[in-house]
Design a protein around this motif. Sequence first.
Motif, short mmCIF file in Angstrom:
data_model
loop_
_atom_site.label_atom_id
_atom_site.label_comp_id
_atom_site.label_asym_id
_atom_site.label_seq_id
_atom_site.Cartn_x
_atom_site.Cartn_y
_atom_site.Cartn_z
N SER A 13 0.85 -1.18 0.00
CA SER A 13 0.00 0.00 0.00
C SER A 13 0.89 1.24 0.00
O SER A 13 1.82 1.33 0.80
CB SER A 13 -0.90 -0.04 1.24
N TRP A 14 0.61 2.17 -0.91
CA TRP A 14 1.44 3.37 -1.01
C TRP A 14 0.64 4.51 -1.63
O TRP A 14 -0.37 4.29 -2.27
CB TRP A 14 2.69 3.08 -1.84
N PHE A 15 1.13 5.72 -1.42
CA PHE A 15 0.48 6.91 -1.98
C PHE A 15 1.08 7.23 -3.35
O PHE A 15 2.29 7.29 -3.51
CB PHE A 15 0.63 8.12 -1.05
N VAL A 16 0.18 7.43 -4.32
CA VAL A 16 0.58 7.78 -5.67
C VAL A 16 0.49 9.29 -5.84
O VAL A 16 1.37 9.92 -6.44
CB VAL A 16 -0.32 7.07 -6.71
N GLN A 17 -0.58 9.89 -5.31
CA GLN A 17 -0.79 11.34 -5.36
C GLN A 17 -1.15 11.81 -3.95
O GLN A 17 -1.72 11.06 -3.17
CB GLN A 17 -1.95 11.69 -6.29
N ASP A 18 -0.82 13.06 -3.67
CA ASP A 18 -1.11 13.61 -2.35
C ASP A 18 -1.47 15.09 -2.50
O ASP A 18 -0.70 15.86 -3.09
CB ASP A 18 0.11 13.45 -1.45
N GLN A 19 -2.62 15.47 -1.97
CA GLN A 19 -3.05 16.87 -2.04
C GLN A 19 -2.09 17.79 -1.30
O GLN A 19 -1.95 18.96 -1.66
CB GLN A 19 -4.46 17.01 -1.48
#
Length: 178
Positions: free
Chosen positions: A146-152
């Motif tokens: 599980s990982w972040f691809v985009q972040d606001q």
Amino acid sequence: MSRQASRLDAKKVNSEFLTLTYGALVTQMLRDFENVDDVNKQLERIGYNMGMRLIEDFLARTSAPRCLEMRETADRIQQAFRIYLNVQPTISNWSAASDEFSLLFDTNPLTEFVELPSDLSNLRYSAILSGCIRGALEMVQLEVQSWFVQDQLKGDNVTELRVKFVRRLEEAIPAGED
């Protein structure tokens, strides 16, 4: 006169309390660890440990049966976000093999009051969420990444959390109980 007009929404208060205390936790960790990579690892580890414990509460609350495919797992993860953080991510971007998907957040409740300084661009502020998913699913015998691809927080339009099925774990039988 009724006091109902002055009552606060408990879910909103809990969400804001979590947001503020989480920010304080991250700030303290940045002071304690001088390396942002160490903070990222610690946030993910904290989330992993939380997920291992939250899954029991989730299963007790929902009486959910065992998921037989990743689409069911994605729905349960979406339901958990609604229960615990009062947000409902959108499930999208399925892989052709249906073993990988994205959770898209219009708003990330952890980053509601946060601005990330430019010198902390490597900080994975919401890593606790990816760790939580990993820990919870491991407790029900699913190994995932599980990982972040985009972040606001880093200027993207949405926050995208990617989940990939790795393998089904074998249920461990304690020694001597075969």
